[in-house]
Design a protein around this motif. Structure first.
Motif, PDB file in Angstrom:
ATOM      1  N   MET A 133       0.845  -1.188   0.000  1.00 55.18           N
ATOM      2  CA  MET A 133       0.000   0.000   0.000  1.00 55.18           C
ATOM      3  C   MET A 133       0.881   1.239   0.000  1.00 55.18           C
ATOM      4  O   MET A 133       1.961   1.254   0.599  1.00 55.18           O
ATOM      5  N   ASP A 134       0.417   2.284  -0.670  1.00 59.12           N
ATOM      6  CA  ASP A 134       1.140   3.546  -0.723  1.00 59.12           C
ATOM      7  C   ASP A 134       1.217   4.122   0.690  1.00 59.12           C
ATOM      8  O   ASP A 134       0.182   4.407   1.301  1.00 59.12           O
ATOM      9  N   PRO A 135       2.421   4.317   1.244  1.00 60.55           N
ATOM     10  CA  PRO A 135       2.507   4.834   2.622  1.00 60.55           C
ATOM     11  C   PRO A 135       1.920   6.227   2.786  1.00 60.55           C
ATOM     12  O   PRO A 135       1.525   6.603   3.899  1.00 60.55           O
ATOM     13  N   ASN A 136       1.840   7.000   1.702  1.00 66.20           N
ATOM     14  CA  ASN A 136       1.241   8.337   1.790  1.00 66.20           C
ATOM     15  C   ASN A 136      -0.270   8.282   1.954  1.00 66.20           C
ATOM     16  O   ASN A 136      -0.898   9.294   2.268  1.00 66.20           O
ATOM     17  N   ARG A 137      -0.854   7.098   1.727  1.00 65.43           N
ATOM     18  CA  ARG A 137      -2.305   6.958   1.844  1.00 65.43           C
ATOM     19  C   ARG A 137      -2.727   6.254   3.133  1.00 65.43           C
ATOM     20  O   ARG A 137      -3.906   6.011   3.342  1.00 65.43           O
ATOM     21  N   VAL A 138      -1.754   5.883   3.962  1.00 66.58           N
ATOM     22  CA  VAL A 138      -2.056   5.134   5.189  1.00 66.58           C
ATOM     23  C   VAL A 138      -1.774   6.009   6.405  1.00 66.58           C
ATOM     24  O   VAL A 138      -0.718   6.639   6.499  1.00 66.58           O
ATOM     25  N   LYS A 145      -7.682   5.489  24.848  1.00 71.28           N
ATOM     26  CA  LYS A 145      -8.132   4.755  26.032  1.00 71.28           C
ATOM     27  C   LYS A 145      -7.638   3.312  26.025  1.00 71.28           C
ATOM     28  O   LYS A 145      -7.084   2.827  27.015  1.00 71.28           O
ATOM     29  N   THR A 146      -7.824   2.625  24.911  1.00 69.79           N
ATOM     30  CA  THR A 146      -7.497   1.192  24.867  1.00 69.79           C
ATOM     31  C   THR A 146      -6.107   0.917  24.325  1.00 69.79           C
ATOM     32  O   THR A 146      -5.575  -0.178  24.519  1.00 69.79           O
ATOM     33  N   GLY A 147      -5.516   1.884  23.615  1.00 72.11           N
ATOM     34  CA  GLY A 147      -4.211   1.664  23.012  1.00 72.11           C
ATOM     35  C   GLY A 147      -4.264   0.847  21.736  1.00 72.11           C
ATOM     36  O   GLY A 147      -3.220   0.471  21.190  1.00 72.11           O
ATOM     37  N   THR A 148      -5.455   0.570  21.232  1.00 73.25           N
ATOM     38  CA  THR A 148      -5.621  -0.239  20.031  1.00 73.25           C
ATOM     39  C   THR A 148      -5.141   0.517  18.797  1.00 73.25           C
ATOM     40  O   THR A 148      -5.428   1.707  18.622  1.00 73.25           O
ATOM     41  N   ILE A 149      -4.418  -0.189  17.943  1.00 78.43           N
ATOM     42  CA  ILE A 149      -3.898   0.386  16.704  1.00 78.43           C
ATOM     43  C   ILE A 149      -4.866   0.112  15.565  1.00 78.43           C
ATOM     44  O   ILE A 149      -5.429  -0.983  15.450  1.00 78.43           O
ATOM     45  N   SER A 150      -5.047   1.095  14.693  1.00 79.11           N
ATOM     46  CA  SER A 150      -5.849   0.927  13.477  1.00 79.11           C
ATOM     47  C   SER A 150      -5.144   1.621  12.326  1.00 79.11           C
ATOM     48  O   SER A 150      -4.401   2.584  12.523  1.00 79.11           O
ATOM     49  N   TYR A 151      -5.390   1.097  11.127  1.00 83.26           N
ATOM     50  CA  TYR A 151      -4.784   1.654   9.912  1.00 83.26           C
ATOM     51  C   TYR A 151      -5.902   2.178   9.016  1.00 83.26           C
ATOM     52  O   TYR A 151      -6.767   1.409   8.586  1.00 83.26           O
ATOM     53  N   LYS A 152      -5.873   3.469   8.739  1.00 85.49           N
ATOM     54  CA  LYS A 152      -6.870   4.084   7.877  1.00 85.49           C
ATOM     55  C   LYS A 152      -6.247   4.339   6.506  1.00 85.49           C
ATOM     56  O   LYS A 152      -5.235   5.038   6.399  1.00 85.49           O
ATOM     57  N   GLN A 159     -12.497   5.860   2.610  1.00 83.92           N
ATOM     58  CA  GLN A 159     -11.507   5.452   3.598  1.00 83.92           C
ATOM     59  C   GLN A 159     -11.831   4.061   4.138  1.00 83.92           C
ATOM     60  O   GLN A 159     -12.948   3.774   4.521  1.00 83.92           O
ATOM     61  N   GLN A 160     -10.832   3.199   4.144  1.00 85.47           N
ATOM     62  CA  GLN A 160     -10.955   1.844   4.661  1.00 85.47           C
ATOM     63  C   GLN A 160     -10.169   1.742   5.966  1.00 85.47           C
ATOM     64  O   GLN A 160      -9.061   2.268   6.065  1.00 85.47           O
ATOM     65  N   VAL A 161     -10.739   1.072   6.963  1.00 86.39           N
ATOM     66  CA  VAL A 161     -10.087   0.891   8.254  1.00 86.39           C
ATOM     67  C   VAL A 161      -9.679  -0.574   8.385  1.00 86.39           C
ATOM     68  O   VAL A 161     -10.509  -1.472   8.255  1.00 86.39           O
ATOM     69  N   LEU A 162      -8.391  -0.797   8.625  1.00 85.82           N
ATOM     70  CA  LEU A 162      -7.852  -2.141   8.733  1.00 85.82           C
ATOM     71  C   LEU A 162      -7.353  -2.403  10.143  1.00 85.82           C
ATOM     72  O   LEU A 162      -6.856  -1.498  10.828  1.00 85.82           O
ATOM     73  N   LYS A 163      -7.446  -3.664  10.555  1.00 85.71           N
ATOM     74  CA  LYS A 163      -6.922  -4.088  11.850  1.00 85.71           C
ATOM     75  C   LYS A 163      -5.451  -4.469  11.711  1.00 85.71           C
ATOM     76  O   LYS A 163      -4.988  -4.804  10.624  1.00 85.71           O
ATOM     77  N   LEU A 168       0.784  -6.008   7.210  1.00 86.55           N
ATOM     78  CA  LEU A 168       2.207  -6.193   7.462  1.00 86.55           C
ATOM     79  C   LEU A 168       2.830  -4.808   7.509  1.00 86.55           C
ATOM     80  O   LEU A 168       2.909  -4.120   6.502  1.00 86.55           O
ATOM     81  N   HIS A 169       3.261  -4.394   8.689  1.00 83.72           N
ATOM     82  CA  HIS A 169       3.801  -3.057   8.888  1.00 83.72           C
ATOM     83  C   HIS A 169       5.247  -3.160   9.320  1.00 83.72           C
ATOM     84  O   HIS A 169       5.554  -3.667  10.407  1.00 83.72           O
ATOM     85  N   VAL A 170       6.148  -2.678   8.460  1.00 82.44           N
ATOM     86  CA  VAL A 170       7.568  -2.619   8.791  1.00 82.44           C
ATOM     87  C   VAL A 170       7.901  -1.163   9.089  1.00 82.44           C
ATOM     88  O   VAL A 170       7.724  -0.295   8.234  1.00 82.44           O
ATOM     89  N   LEU A 171       8.373  -0.911  10.303  1.00 85.67           N
ATOM     90  CA  LEU A 171       8.706   0.453  10.701  1.00 85.67           C
ATOM     91  C   LEU A 171      10.170   0.734  10.438  1.00 85.67           C
ATOM     92  O   LEU A 171      11.026  -0.117  10.654  1.00 85.67           O
ATOM     93  N   GLY A 172      10.441   1.961   9.974  1.00 84.86           N
ATOM     94  CA  GLY A 172      11.807   2.434   9.930  1.00 84.86           C
ATOM     95  C   GLY A 172      12.175   3.006  11.293  1.00 84.86           C
ATOM     96  O   GLY A 172      11.695   2.535  12.327  1.00 84.86           O
TER      97      GLY A 172
END
Length: 400
Positions: A133-138, A145-152, A159-163, A168-172
């Motif tokens: 996925m294009d990182p500029n679009r995520v 409150k819960t600390g839950t991560i979401s990807y928009k 806009q799509q919301v992913l769990k 697959l998220h690789v951080l620099g």
């Protein structure tokens, strides 16, 4: 969602227009640097040293085999039948090869700080495809409150919301553990200076002559005469084709230089410093970017080891651990890059090392032959031990 991701990878006219508009949006919101230029991904890659650093790291990582292994009581074995191994070795998705996929991971990490891929799963919930996925679009968001991560994800269908389980998220490099930060963004002032240097050089060779300054006339020139003189001077002495020509002045005119030449302003020296700055930003040896001032052939092996240890290893570890977290549920299964080819030395040194390994008894003949891409031979799986060595404190039972 899958159909949109597939369309992202197709070079359609609609996709090209979307990309262009995105780049323009980045140019608008990106503030100008102290050098007066805006730094975006595309303008940064226009700097030769930056382009070389990115292609060097991305190409090196992409060329390394990424394999899946299963732990055993005796060590490990290749998990060739694992679905993740199929994705990493054959095709991560129907549109990309493993090389292109790994190269894209590094390109996104080095320019955007993050790599995102949607995980398509089969009916058994096993990974079936990885769609970048294009990182500029995520956008990564965390619930306060819960600390839950979401990807928009911004798509053509809204806009799509992913769990996290779907991504697959690789951080620099990260400052909060959730979002990666781009090296281009962090070092935008240095890269902006490099872009300004290139623009200055191009402007000099386009419009500059060997002389540059003000023409002084002892008398008074009307507007038409001044314009005629200016056009005549520009035609005869500006541009690369006219560089070096000798100017002939009439009617008592004099020429007063008012600008520094490239030599006086240390333009060439500053370009060399830019290469060193880019090498520091991306963590690669300067010699690999073409800065050969202190490089030598004898230091090549040490340079390869330095490149693997300090330049590549952190990136390889990031990718390996991200894949294991997102794609592998079995703790006994893991992934690992094969880096042996980066440490291959000359033929004599390799054979000397093989001889030591065979004599010490921790490698077999077939293991050595495999490293040299040679077929196995009968009886080549036997380990040998030196006959003139024994356990300290014990006598040889064969001695009379």
């Amino acid at each position: 969602m899958i159909n949109w991701l597939k369309r992202m990878l197709k070079p359609t006219e609609q996709r090209t227009m979307t990309t262009a508009s995105t780049d323009g949006w980045q140019d608008i919101i990106s503030p100008a640097t102290a050098a007066g230029v805006r730094v975006t991904t595309h303008t940064a890659l226009g700097v030769p040293a930056v382009l070389r650093a990115v292609t060097l790291l991305a190409g090196a990582v992409a060329s390394l085999p990424l394999k899946v292994y299963r732990k055993t009581d005796d060590g490990r074995i290749p998990a060739t039948g694992h679905p993740v191994d199929r994705l990493l070795q054959r095709a991560p998705n129907p549109m990309q090869t493993p090389f292109v996929f790994k190269e894209l991971i590094m390109n996104h990490l080095l320019t955007a700080g993050n790599f995102y891929a949607f995980i398509e799963r089969d009916q058994s919930n096993r990974p079936a495809a990885l769609w970048p996925m294009d990182p500029n679009r995520v956008t990564v968001e965390q619930d306060a409150k819960t600390g839950t991560i979401s990807y928009k994800v911004d798509t053509t269908q809204g806009q799509q919301v992913l769990k996290p389980a779907d991504v697959l998220h690789v951080l620099g490099m990260t400052l909060d553990g959730i979002r990666g930060v781009s090296p281009v963004t962090l070092a935008r002032e240095s890269i902006g200076g490099a872009i300004a240097e290139l623009k200055h050089g191009h402007s000099f060779f386009k419009n500059g002559a060997a002389v540059s300054g003000v023409l002084q006339h002892p008398g008074h020139l009307g507007p038409e005469a001044a314009e005629t003189l200016r056009e005549s001077w520009r035609e005869k002495y500006t541009g690369t084709d006219n560089a070096g020509k000798v100017a002939v002045l009439e009617e008592g005119m004099t020429f007063q230089p008012v600008a520094l030449s490239n030599k006086d302003s240390q333009w060439l020296e500053s370009r060399q410093v830019t290469v060193l700055d880019v090498a520091r930003i991306f963590g690669v040896p300067p010699a690999l970017l073409g800065h050969l001032e202190k490089a030598s052939y004898s230091s090549q092996e040490a340079q390869n080891l330095e490149f693997l240890t300090h330049s590549l290893r952190p990136w390889l570890t990031r990718i390996e651990q991200a894949i294991e977290r997102s794609l592998l549920a079995d703790a006994n299964v893991y992934v690992e890059f094969t880096t042996g080819d980066l440490l291959r030395t000359n033929l004599k040194d390799r054979y000397d090392a093989y001889r030591t390994a065979l004599a010490a008894g921790f490698m077999t003949v077939n293991e050595v032959r495999k490293l040299e891409n040679l077929p196995a031979v009968e009886g080549g799986d036997t380990l040998f031990r030196p006959l003139n060595m024994g356990e300290l404190g014990k006598e040889d039972e064969d001695v009379n």
